[in-house]
Design a protein around this motif. Structure first.
Motif, mmCIF file in Angstrom:
data_model
loop_
_atom_site.group_PDB
_atom_site.id
_atom_site.type_symbol
_atom_site.label_atom_id
_atom_site.label_comp_id
_atom_site.label_asym_id
_atom_site.label_seq_id
_atom_site.Cartn_x
_atom_site.Cartn_y
_atom_site.Cartn_z
ATOM 1 N N PRO A 285 75.225 42.001 21.937
ATOM 2 C CA PRO A 285 76.605 42.120 21.468
ATOM 3 C C PRO A 285 77.069 40.857 20.738
ATOM 4 C CG PRO A 285 76.526 41.902 23.857
ATOM 5 C CD PRO A 285 75.111 41.970 23.382
ATOM 6 N N ALA A 286 78.088 41.005 19.900
ATOM 7 C CA ALA A 286 78.610 39.894 19.099
ATOM 8 C C ALA A 286 79.089 38.740 19.981
ATOM 9 C CB ALA A 286 79.742 40.388 18.208
ATOM 10 N N ALA A 287 79.714 39.036 21.107
ATOM 11 C CA ALA A 287 80.204 37.978 22.003
ATOM 12 C C ALA A 287 79.040 37.151 22.554
ATOM 13 C CB ALA A 287 81.008 38.588 23.143
ATOM 14 N N PHE A 288 77.940 37.817 22.873
ATOM 15 C CA PHE A 288 76.756 37.116 23.362
ATOM 16 C C PHE A 288 76.190 36.208 22.278
ATOM 17 C CE2 PHE A 288 72.198 36.707 23.586
ATOM 18 C CZ PHE A 288 72.018 36.226 24.862
ATOM 19 N N LEU A 289 76.113 36.726 21.057
ATOM 20 C CA LEU A 289 75.586 35.938 19.944
ATOM 21 C C LEU A 289 76.459 34.709 19.680
ATOM 22 C CD1 LEU A 289 74.545 38.840 17.570
ATOM 23 C CD2 LEU A 289 73.053 37.411 18.992
ATOM 24 N N ALA A 290 77.773 34.853 19.816
ATOM 25 C CA ALA A 290 78.682 33.722 19.631
ATOM 26 C C ALA A 290 78.458 32.673 20.718
ATOM 27 C CB ALA A 290 80.129 34.200 19.644
ATOM 28 N N ASP A 291 78.279 33.118 21.963
ATOM 29 C CA ASP A 291 78.001 32.189 23.061
ATOM 30 C C ASP A 291 76.667 31.478 22.838
ATOM 31 O OD1 ASP A 291 80.342 32.885 24.316
ATOM 32 O OD2 ASP A 291 79.393 34.231 25.766
ATOM 33 N N ALA A 292 75.677 32.196 22.388
ATOM 34 C CA ALA A 292 74.361 31.614 22.143
ATOM 35 C C ALA A 292 74.425 30.559 21.047
ATOM 36 C CB ALA A 292 73.360 32.702 21.776
ATOM 37 N N ALA A 293 75.221 30.819 20.019
ATOM 38 C CA ALA A 293 75.356 29.879 18.908
ATOM 39 C C ALA A 293 76.015 28.576 19.349
ATOM 40 C CB ALA A 293 76.147 30.515 17.776
ATOM 41 N N SER A 294 76.791 28.633 20.429
ATOM 42 C CA SER A 294 77.490 27.441 20.893
ATOM 43 C C SER A 294 76.643 26.594 21.847
ATOM 44 C CB SER A 294 78.808 27.826 21.565
ATOM 45 O OG SER A 294 78.561 28.516 22.772
ATOM 46 N N GLY A 295 75.387 26.980 22.073
ATOM 47 C CA GLY A 295 74.488 26.225 22.935
ATOM 48 C C GLY A 295 74.508 26.761 24.353
ATOM 49 N N ALA A 296 73.727 27.769 24.608
ATOM 50 C CA ALA A 296 73.792 28.505 25.861
ATOM 51 C C ALA A 296 72.645 28.177 26.805
ATOM 52 C CB ALA A 296 73.768 29.984 25.540
ATOM 53 N N ILE A 297 72.787 28.648 28.025
ATOM 54 C CA ILE A 297 71.738 28.516 29.039
ATOM 55 C C ILE A 297 70.641 29.525 28.712
ATOM 56 C CG2 ILE A 297 71.241 28.694 31.501
ATOM 57 C CD1 ILE A 297 74.240 28.050 31.927
ATOM 58 N N PRO A 298 69.360 29.139 28.729
ATOM 59 C CA PRO A 298 68.299 30.004 28.222
ATOM 60 C C PRO A 298 67.810 31.137 29.121
ATOM 61 C CG PRO A 298 67.395 27.934 28.899
ATOM 62 C CD PRO A 298 68.884 27.821 29.034
ATOM 63 N N THR A 299 68.225 31.230 30.373
ATOM 64 C CA THR A 299 67.765 32.324 31.215
ATOM 65 C C THR A 299 68.721 33.487 31.061
ATOM 66 O OG1 THR A 299 66.908 30.740 32.788
ATOM 67 C CG2 THR A 299 67.119 32.980 33.558
ATOM 68 N N LEU A 300 68.246 34.621 30.584
ATOM 69 C CA LEU A 300 69.096 35.738 30.218
ATOM 70 C C LEU A 300 68.747 36.979 31.019
ATOM 71 C CD1 LEU A 300 68.555 35.218 26.411
ATOM 72 C CD2 LEU A 300 70.374 34.266 27.787
#
Length: 67
Positions: A44-59
């Motif tokens: 989802p777009a919200a997930f992609l936005a969070d990932a772009a901001s530097g996210a925790i890698p375990t999904l």
């Protein structure tokens, strides 16, 4: 289908994918579609936005048929 969330513990129920802690690894996994295939769900777009901001890698995806 459940939600796609970051799971720093790696213990949430559902389908999960592990990505190295380097932000570039997460970006490559998203850009090449590997993360979508591993989680067996669109990102989802919200997930992609969070990932772009530097996210925790375990999904993990929560809910759905697998839990």
């Amino acid at each position: 289908m459940g939600d796609v969330v970051f799971d720093p513990t790696g213990r949430l129920a559902g389908r999960g994918a592990y990505v190295c802690q380097d932000t570039d690894c997460l970006t490559i996994a998203i850009d090449k579609g590997a993360l979508t295939r591993a989680l067996d769900t669109p990102l989802p777009a919200a997930f992609l936005a969070d990932a772009a901001s530097g996210a925790i890698p375990t999904l993990t995806t929560e809910g759905g048929a697998r839990g």
